[in-house]
Design an enzyme around this catalytic site. Structure first.
Site, PDB file in Angstrom:
ATOM      1  CB  CYS A  77      -0.157   2.364   4.238  1.00 34.53           C
ATOM      2  SG  CYS A  77      -1.836   1.149   3.848  1.00 34.53           S
ATOM      3  CB  CYS A  84      -0.596  -0.112   1.041  1.00 33.12           C
ATOM      4  SG  CYS A  84      -1.698   1.371   1.281  1.00 33.12           S
TER       5      CYS A  84
END
Length: 104
Positions: free
Chosen positions: A21, A18
Site C-alpha cells: 500500500c 501494508c
C-alpha cells in the site's frame, strides 16, 4: 465508481502496516487526482489493521461476491453496480492501468 482498498495506519508506529500500500500510494494518488479532475467518484475503503486483514478468510471484503479481494492494495472499477476491473497489489503501481480506469 472506483473503490480503493488499502491497509490502515498502525497506531503503534504511525505507519501503514501494508508495504504494498505504501509503495503504490504515489500511483494511486495520481489516479485520484485524475479522477477528481474528470468527475469520477472514488470511494476509499480501509480494510483495517494487519490483524483485521491478514489470514482472515472471513473478512467482508474477501467474502463479498462482487469483490472477492485476495490482497491489498486493490482498486476496483464498478459500472452500473457490477465489478468490471480489479487491480491488486503490484498492479496498483501500474500508472497506465490505473489511469485507464479513470478514462473508462
Amino acid at each position: 465508481l472506483i473503490a480503493v482498498f488499502k491497509g490502515t495506519t498502525d497506531p503503534a508506529t504511525g505507519e501503514n502496516w501494508c508495504g504494498d500500500c505504501v509503495e503504490s500510494e504515489p500511483f494511486i494518488n495520481a489516479m485520484l487526482k485524475k479522477a477528481s479532475e474528470n468527475g469520477v467518484n472514488v470511494l476509499m475503503c480501509p480494510v483495517g489493521g494487519r490483524d483485521d486483514w491478514k489470514g482472515k478468510a472471513d473478512h467482508p471484503y474477501r467474502t463479498d461476491a462482487r469483490l472477492k479481494l485476495t490482497g491489498v492494495p486493490a482498486v476496483v472499477y464498478f459500472e452500473e453496480g457490477e465489478t468490471m476491473v480489479t487491480l491488486t497489489e503490484g498492479q496498483c503501481k501500474d500508472q497506465g492501468a490505473l489511469d485507464d480506469l479513470v478514462e473508462g
